[in-house]
Design an enzyme around this catalytic site. Structure first.
Site, mmCIF file in Angstrom:
data_model
loop_
_atom_site.group_PDB
_atom_site.id
_atom_site.type_symbol
_atom_site.label_atom_id
_atom_site.label_comp_id
_atom_site.label_asym_id
_atom_site.label_seq_id
_atom_site.Cartn_x
_atom_site.Cartn_y
_atom_site.Cartn_z
ATOM 1 N N PRO A 26 0.823 -1.210 0.000
ATOM 2 C CA PRO A 26 0.000 0.000 0.000
ATOM 3 C C PRO A 26 0.855 1.258 0.000
ATOM 4 C CG PRO A 26 0.034 -0.973 2.180
ATOM 5 C CD PRO A 26 0.766 -1.925 1.266
ATOM 6 N N LYS A 27 0.312 2.322 -0.516
ATOM 7 C CA LYS A 27 0.950 3.635 -0.457
ATOM 8 C C LYS A 27 0.338 4.375 0.711
ATOM 9 C CE LYS A 27 2.843 7.606 -1.437
ATOM 10 N NZ LYS A 27 3.179 8.105 -0.124
ATOM 11 N N PHE A 28 1.169 4.837 1.615
ATOM 12 C CA PHE A 28 0.706 5.574 2.787
ATOM 13 C C PHE A 28 0.851 7.063 2.536
ATOM 14 C CE2 PHE A 28 1.696 1.407 4.286
ATOM 15 C CZ PHE A 28 0.725 1.153 5.242
#
Length: 177
Positions: A26-28
């Site tokens: 995931p991209k935070f």
């Protein structure tokens, strides 16, 4: 290892790759940060290579639990009301040192570790296969957990500091799932 480290950057692709051997993370909503534990200190580097430890002392102090010789790749994030708040991260990163310390008193930062670049027993490991680095990351983080689990966050994967689907942008209410 030479510091500062040039980190691998994500690329936008029109279609996700198919077939075996692909891993997705995931991209935070945070600031890309390399965290280096030396014999005497923790040094945090921005993606540009600039040392940003003084703005993120709330990450550096607990990272002293890591063994010397550990270098992690990840993101500095700030949780508000159970969601990631990118505006709060931006405000902290762009503020004066005095203001950064004041902001840290309001909202502690968290570190999302998604890769290990240097291991205290194995030295530089960035060239090793991803699955091997995942195991090494779990090794260096064993016994080191988050200060507290943010409300509604879901912990997933190998790192006790990873996993959520919450996001918030400046000026928005944010969303969590």
């Amino acid at each position: 290892m030479d510091y500062p480290i040039k980190v691998a950057l994500v690329r936008t692709v029109p279609v996700l790759p198919a077939g075996s051997g692909w891993w997705f993370e995931p991209k935070f909503d945070g600031h890309r940060t390399v965290l280096r534990r030396t014999e005497d200190a923790v040094i945090l580097y921005a993606r540009s290579g600039r040392i940003v430890t003084s703005h993120w002392m709330d990450l550096a102090v607990p990272a002293m639990q890591l063994r010397p010789g550990t270098t992690l790749d990840g993101e500095a994030v700030i949780w508000r009301e159970g969601c990631l708040d990118f505006g709060a991260v931006q405000a902290r990163a762009a503020s004066s040192l005095k203001r950064a310390h004041s902001l840290a008193e309001q909202d502690l930062a968290s570190y999302v570790a998604f890769d290990v670049l240097e291991h205290p027993d194995h030295g530089p490991v960035a060239a090793r296969p991803y699955t091997e680095r995942c195991a090494l990351l779990a090794d260096v983080l064993e016994g080191i957990g988050p200060r507290s689990r943010p409300p509604r966050a879901r912990t997933a994967g190998h790192s006790p500091w990873s996993g959520t689907t919450c996001s918030r942008r400046r000026g928005s209410k944010g969303s969590c799932s």
